[in-house]
Design a protein around this motif. Sequence first.
Motif, PDB file in Angstrom:
ATOM      1  N   GLU A  55       0.801  -1.218   0.000  1.00 41.62           N
ATOM      2  CA  GLU A  55       0.000   0.000   0.000  1.00 41.62           C
ATOM      3  C   GLU A  55       0.844   1.284   0.000  1.00 41.62           C
ATOM      4  O   GLU A  55       0.514   2.245  -0.687  1.00 41.62           O
ATOM      5  CB  GLU A  55      -0.965  -0.024   1.195  1.00 41.62           C
ATOM      6  CG  GLU A  55      -1.763   1.239   1.422  1.00 41.62           C
ATOM      7  CD  GLU A  55      -2.536   1.723   0.184  1.00 41.62           C
ATOM      8  OE1 GLU A  55      -2.919   0.907  -0.664  1.00 41.62           O
ATOM      9  OE2 GLU A  55      -2.733   2.954   0.069  1.00 41.62           O
ATOM     10  N   ARG A  56       1.932   1.306   0.771  1.00 42.91           N
ATOM     11  CA  ARG A  56       2.705   2.559   0.836  1.00 42.91           C
ATOM     12  C   ARG A  56       3.293   2.915  -0.530  1.00 42.91           C
ATOM     13  O   ARG A  56       3.285   4.074  -0.945  1.00 42.91           O
ATOM     14  CB  ARG A  56       3.834   2.443   1.872  1.00 42.91           C
ATOM     15  CG  ARG A  56       3.312   2.401   3.282  1.00 42.91           C
ATOM     16  CD  ARG A  56       4.371   1.949   4.272  1.00 42.91           C
ATOM     17  NE  ARG A  56       3.719   1.361   5.426  1.00 42.91           N
ATOM     18  CZ  ARG A  56       3.364   2.029   6.524  1.00 42.91           C
ATOM     19  NH1 ARG A  56       3.678   3.296   6.658  1.00 42.91           N
ATOM     20  NH2 ARG A  56       2.738   1.422   7.520  1.00 42.91           N
ATOM     21  N   GLY A  57       3.802   1.894  -1.234  1.00 42.86           N
ATOM     22  CA  GLY A  57       4.337   2.135  -2.563  1.00 42.86           C
ATOM     23  C   GLY A  57       3.241   2.505  -3.541  1.00 42.86           C
ATOM     24  O   GLY A  57       3.386   3.408  -4.371  1.00 42.86           O
ATOM     25  N   LEU A  58       2.109   1.801  -3.411  1.00 44.39           N
ATOM     26  CA  LEU A  58       0.974   2.081  -4.307  1.00 44.39           C
ATOM     27  C   LEU A  58       0.461   3.506  -4.128  1.00 44.39           C
ATOM     28  O   LEU A  58       0.069   4.158  -5.089  1.00 44.39           O
ATOM     29  CB  LEU A  58      -0.164   1.110  -3.973  1.00 44.39           C
ATOM     30  CG  LEU A  58      -0.286  -0.108  -4.853  1.00 44.39           C
ATOM     31  CD1 LEU A  58      -1.379  -1.015  -4.321  1.00 44.39           C
ATOM     32  CD2 LEU A  58      -0.595   0.294  -6.300  1.00 44.39           C
ATOM     33  N   GLY A  95      -4.556 -10.763   4.626  1.00 42.23           N
ATOM     34  CA  GLY A  95      -5.594  -9.879   5.133  1.00 42.23           C
ATOM     35  C   GLY A  95      -6.939 -10.567   5.116  1.00 42.23           C
ATOM     36  O   GLY A  95      -7.041 -11.794   5.005  1.00 42.23           O
ATOM     37  N   ALA A  96      -7.990  -9.730   5.237  1.00 44.62           N
ATOM     38  CA  ALA A  96      -9.330 -10.284   5.342  1.00 44.62           C
ATOM     39  C   ALA A  96      -9.843 -10.771   3.983  1.00 44.62           C
ATOM     40  O   ALA A  96     -10.535 -11.778   3.882  1.00 44.62           O
ATOM     41  CB  ALA A  96     -10.265  -9.217   5.901  1.00 44.62           C
ATOM     42  N   VAL A 401       1.673  -2.509   8.696  1.00 39.95           N
ATOM     43  CA  VAL A 401       2.837  -2.153   7.870  1.00 39.95           C
ATOM     44  C   VAL A 401       2.481  -2.217   6.381  1.00 39.95           C
ATOM     45  O   VAL A 401       2.862  -1.347   5.604  1.00 39.95           O
ATOM     46  CB  VAL A 401       4.016  -3.116   8.169  1.00 39.95           C
ATOM     47  CG1 VAL A 401       5.139  -2.971   7.152  1.00 39.95           C
ATOM     48  CG2 VAL A 401       4.541  -2.880   9.578  1.00 39.95           C
ATOM     49  N   THR A 402       1.710  -3.229   6.012  1.00 44.30           N
ATOM     50  CA  THR A 402       1.559  -3.562   4.599  1.00 44.30           C
ATOM     51  C   THR A 402       0.360  -2.896   3.936  1.00 44.30           C
ATOM     52  O   THR A 402       0.410  -2.558   2.757  1.00 44.30           O
ATOM     53  CB  THR A 402       1.456  -5.106   4.454  1.00 44.30           C
ATOM     54  OG1 THR A 402       2.529  -5.684   5.185  1.00 44.30           O
ATOM     55  CG2 THR A 402       1.532  -5.541   3.008  1.00 44.30           C
ATOM     56  N   PHE A 403      -0.718  -2.693   4.714  1.00 43.37           N
ATOM     57  CA  PHE A 403      -1.964  -2.235   4.085  1.00 43.37           C
ATOM     58  C   PHE A 403      -2.444  -0.874   4.555  1.00 43.37           C
ATOM     59  O   PHE A 403      -3.543  -0.453   4.186  1.00 43.37           O
ATOM     60  CB  PHE A 403      -3.075  -3.274   4.321  1.00 43.37           C
ATOM     61  CG  PHE A 403      -2.707  -4.653   3.847  1.00 43.37           C
ATOM     62  CD1 PHE A 403      -2.277  -4.863   2.540  1.00 43.37           C
ATOM     63  CD2 PHE A 403      -2.755  -5.740   4.703  1.00 43.37           C
ATOM     64  CE1 PHE A 403      -1.910  -6.122   2.102  1.00 43.37           C
ATOM     65  CE2 PHE A 403      -2.387  -7.005   4.272  1.00 43.37           C
ATOM     66  CZ  PHE A 403      -1.967  -7.191   2.966  1.00 43.37           C
TER      67      PHE A 403
END
Length: 467
Positions: A55-58, A95-96, A401-403
Amino acid sequence: MPRNDIAVVGAGLVGAMVATLLTQRGFRVSVFEKRPDPRRAGVQGGRSINLALAERGLHALRATGLAEQVLAQSVMMRGRMVHDPAGHSALQRYGADDSEVIWSVSREGLNGLMLDAAEAAGATFHFGQGLESADLDAGRLMLRSTDGTQRSIDAPVVIGADGAGSALRAQMHRHAPLGERVEELGHGYKELEIPPGSDPSAPFAIEPHALHIWPRGHYMCIALPNREGSFTVTLFLPNEGEHPSFRSIAGAGAAEAFFRADFPDALALMPTFAHDWAAHPVGMLATLYLDRWHIGGRALLIGDAAHAIVPFHGQGMNCGFEDAAELADLFAADPTDPAAVFAAFETRRKPNADAIARMALENYVEMRDKVADPVFLRKRELGALLTERCPSHYLPRYRMVTFTHLPYAYALERGQAQDTLVEQLLKGHDSVGTVDIEAAVRALQATLPPLPAEAFERGLRPALGGA
Ligand code: FAD
């Protein structure tokens, strides 16, 4: 150069990103890159072939307008596919649902798209022009081109995006010590390949929508899918010491015997194993820490040049893209005072870079050892249950961290507090089934404050009726 001119050293992923975002905000940006234009010359081996984009890169890619194009060229990865020594595999979702996935993207393809975007925005690129030295008092950079000729240019404001071995960092350090510390991991990596199968309608030899892990205690293999059906396999192993280590494995024959014993299912899918082993070097892994990232308003380091980390959270590029987006925002708010911008950038980003450096190191142990450990799996299961029952108060650290865009430092701290609570709740229980979930939710709400709004900005809203 007029006041708003900015020089960037390095046209890798972060250099291209910062050049695009600053150009979009009206700065005149010139980028100097040591290597030839990768869109014409092709990649020069030795770096990972694909990367996990999160997500951060996106988020930064959305600002450049490239997100959709990049995703269209990527492969979705829903979770970790864990392969045990007996040859069984199971998917652990990240994730979910499919709003919480990561993406396997080609480094070469992404870099090419980003260079095109930066040029289209108006940035100027000078390929084959490596930074050799810098006179930061005079605001001059000395460059050497691939044909050996040297020239010097005016660059009163320079951003170093020239990677872990940054030449600008060395020049800044000569000017005023930066407090550099490099901690080698003692483990290296080697890239191998699972090629596409012969059936073009089903080219992937194993599940395409997963990041595959073969955890084996002190070492592991991972594999990320590529669009045409192949997988890039990376072996992470101690450099020295008792077998297995890179030192103890002498040559492709010994490597094949090691794989036959430890990764037989993966080896069966790698017909070019012996060639790849001999042809690909062992890459080194280290964490770079600096006390300072800038010298007044003259020079600043970003991306790997400021904070290279080990790759086990798949966040190096993502963190570098977040750097670029935050730097561009700070410059847009205060375009005439680079010293203030650089100081604010360092204050904001350094605690976060330190936090992701630590989490990346911790994730190596988690990936190679814990993903197959029953205690870890119980904690993970209870964490998932608490997220489901009380999403306003519990979000696993990996997902923060990821999303999300929650600061890495927050994710580290909150993750530790959640972990402590889950350990307490599981005390005396061999299975999550015997834990009183209502009481666990009450304990969670009594112990921890609600998560901040940023935790729910993308696809992570508390379920209706949730506590
Ligand atoms: P670089 O990509 O190193 O680019 C630096 C550029 O500067 C290069 O083009 C170089 O040629 C140029 N340069 C160097 N010296 C000079 C000079 N003197 N003058 C001019 N130019 C110069 N990150 C993720 O987010 N997800 C992942 O899944 C992931 N996997 C990884 C796997 C491995 C095995 C490794 C090693 C890293 C991984 N990373 C991952 C991290 C990621 O690769 C880096 O964080 C990212 O490449 C940093 O980008 P950068 O632009 O700062 O540096």
